[in-house]
Design a protein around this motif. Structure first.
Motif, short mmCIF file in Angstrom:
data_model
loop_
_atom_site.label_atom_id
_atom_site.label_comp_id
_atom_site.label_asym_id
_atom_site.label_seq_id
_atom_site.Cartn_x
_atom_site.Cartn_y
_atom_site.Cartn_z
N LYS A 153 58.50 -72.94 3.24
CA LYS A 153 57.93 -71.91 4.08
C LYS A 153 57.42 -71.17 3.01
N ILE A 154 56.19 -70.53 3.20
CA ILE A 154 55.69 -69.15 2.30
C ILE A 154 56.18 -68.21 3.33
N THR A 155 57.11 -67.27 2.93
CA THR A 155 57.41 -66.28 3.40
C THR A 155 56.78 -64.94 3.22
N SER A 156 56.19 -64.14 4.18
CA SER A 156 55.33 -62.95 3.74
C SER A 156 56.01 -61.71 3.07
N VAL A 157 55.16 -61.00 2.33
CA VAL A 157 56.08 -59.96 1.72
C VAL A 157 56.59 -58.63 2.80
N GLU A 158 55.78 -58.64 4.05
CA GLU A 158 56.18 -57.76 4.98
C GLU A 158 57.49 -58.64 5.58
N GLU A 159 57.67 -59.79 5.80
CA GLU A 159 59.01 -60.45 6.41
C GLU A 159 59.98 -60.21 5.32
N LEU A 160 59.77 -60.58 3.96
CA LEU A 160 60.73 -60.34 3.08
C LEU A 160 61.07 -58.69 2.96
N LYS A 161 60.29 -57.82 2.93
CA LYS A 161 60.89 -56.50 3.01
C LYS A 161 61.71 -56.23 4.35
N HIS A 162 61.34 -56.96 5.41
CA HIS A 162 62.23 -56.77 6.58
C HIS A 162 63.68 -57.07 6.50
N TYR A 163 63.73 -58.28 5.89
CA TYR A 163 65.01 -58.83 5.57
C TYR A 163 65.76 -58.06 4.38
N ALA A 164 65.26 -57.44 3.51
CA ALA A 164 65.77 -56.83 2.56
C ALA A 164 66.26 -55.30 3.14
N LYS A 165 65.52 -54.90 4.28
CA LYS A 165 65.99 -53.80 4.82
C LYS A 165 67.07 -53.98 5.76
N ASP A 166 67.14 -55.23 6.18
CA ASP A 166 68.31 -55.52 7.14
C ASP A 166 69.62 -55.64 6.18
N ALA A 167 69.34 -56.12 4.90
CA ALA A 167 70.33 -56.48 4.27
C ALA A 167 70.76 -55.18 3.43
N LYS A 168 70.21 -54.06 3.88
CA LYS A 168 70.63 -52.74 2.97
C LYS A 168 70.20 -52.58 1.73
N LYS A 169 69.27 -53.14 1.25
CA LYS A 169 68.92 -53.10 -0.27
C LYS A 169 68.41 -51.80 -0.38
N THR A 170 68.42 -51.41 -1.75
CA THR A 170 67.68 -49.83 -1.96
C THR A 170 66.21 -49.93 -1.86
N LYS A 171 65.90 -48.73 -1.70
CA LYS A 171 64.34 -48.56 -1.67
C LYS A 171 63.68 -49.13 -2.99
N GLY A 172 64.18 -49.06 -4.21
CA GLY A 172 63.78 -49.90 -5.43
C GLY A 172 63.72 -51.15 -5.10
N GLU A 173 64.47 -51.62 -4.64
CA GLU A 173 64.64 -53.28 -4.45
C GLU A 173 63.44 -53.51 -3.56
N ILE A 174 63.50 -53.03 -2.22
CA ILE A 174 62.59 -53.28 -1.54
C ILE A 174 61.00 -53.22 -2.02
N ASP A 175 60.69 -51.76 -2.43
CA ASP A 175 59.33 -51.77 -3.02
C ASP A 175 59.10 -52.67 -4.05
N ALA A 176 60.08 -53.31 -4.59
CA ALA A 176 59.81 -54.34 -5.82
C ALA A 176 59.19 -55.60 -5.32
N ILE A 177 59.55 -55.71 -3.91
CA ILE A 177 58.86 -57.01 -3.37
C ILE A 177 57.20 -56.98 -3.11
N LYS A 178 56.60 -57.57 -3.99
CA LYS A 178 55.26 -57.38 -4.11
C LYS A 178 54.18 -58.73 -3.72
N ALA A 179 55.22 -59.78 -3.61
CA ALA A 179 54.21 -61.26 -3.62
C ALA A 179 55.16 -62.17 -2.70
N PRO A 180 54.24 -62.82 -1.80
CA PRO A 180 55.18 -63.78 -0.76
C PRO A 180 56.01 -64.69 -1.78
N LYS A 181 56.84 -65.29 -0.99
CA LYS A 181 57.65 -65.99 -1.54
C LYS A 181 57.95 -67.69 -1.02
#
Length: 169
Positions: free
Chosen positions: A127-155
Motif C-alpha cells: 500500500k502507498i500510505t499518504s503523508v497525512e496518514e504517516l504524520k497521524h501515526y507519528a503523532k500517535d507514536a509521540k514522535k517529536t515535531k521535527g520528526e513529524i515535520d520531516a515526513i514529506k512524501a508518501p511511503k
C-alpha cells in the motif's frame, strides 16, 4: 431572566455529556502483560503458527498480486499505539519492518506487547500510505515535531490487517 439561566444550565449539561462521550469513544489500550500464549482478536491456531511465512516470501508474492489473504507471519513488536493499542509495528528475523492494523478495529493490544514475539494472522497488501496518514501515526507514536515535520512524501509499504495476534516464544 429565568429563561437565560435555564438555557445556561442546559448548555452546561449538554457540554458535560459531550465531553464524557468523547472520553468513552477513545479508550486506553487494554491492560495486560502480553504473556506467551495470550492472544488478541481471534486465536491463532498452532497449525497456522507452523505455516508461518517470511516477509521476504510476502514481498516476492506481492510482486504478482496486490493482496494475500489468510497468511501468518512471525516477528517482534517494535512499537505499539500508546493511545489505544490499535496498531503495532513488527520487525522480522530478516530485519524487515511492517505496519499492522487490527481488522475492523475489533480488538486492541496492550502496550506491554512491545518487545514480545508474536504470530499475526490476517491479510497483507502493498500500500502507498499518504503523508497525512504517516504524520497521524507519528503523532500517535509521540514522535517529536521535527520528526513529524520531516515526513514529506508518501511511503510504499507492506500493510498487514490482523484478525488475530498471539504472543509466542
Amino acid at each position: 431572566m429565568k429563561k437565560g439561566f435555564y438555557s445556561m444550565i442546559l448548555f452546561m449539561c449538554f457540554s458535560a455529556v459531550s465531553f464524557a462521550q468523547e472520553a468513552v469513544e477513545k479508550p486506553a489500550p487494554p491492560a495486560g502483560n502480553a504473556l506467551v500464549g495470550d492472544y488478541y482478536g481471534e486465536d491463532v491456531s498452532d497449525a497456522l503458527i507452523s505455516k508461518v511465512i517470511s516477509v521476504t516470501e510476502l514481498q516476492k508474492d506481492l510482486k504478482t498480486t496486490n493482496k494475500i489473504e489468510s497468511v501468518a507471519v512471525r516477528g517482534e513488536v517494535t512499537d505499539v499505539c500508546p493511545k489505544r493499542g490499535c496498531w503495532i509495528s513488527v520487525k522480522t528475523e530478516d530485519g524487515s519492518s511492517f505496519f499492522v492494523k487490527m481488522k475492523d478495529y475489533a480488538f486492541f493490544v496492550p502496550t506491554a506487547v512491545k518487545g514480545k514475539n508474536v504470530v499475526l494472522e490476517g491479510s497483507v497488501e502493498r500500500k502507498i500510505t499518504s503523508v497525512e496518514e504517516l504524520k497521524h501515526y507519528a503523532k500517535d507514536a509521540k514522535k517529536t515535531k521535527g520528526e513529524i515535520d520531516a515526513i514529506k512524501a508518501p511511503k510504499e509499504e507492506i500493510r498487514f490487517l490482523a484478525s488475530g495476534i498471539k504472543v509466542v516464544n
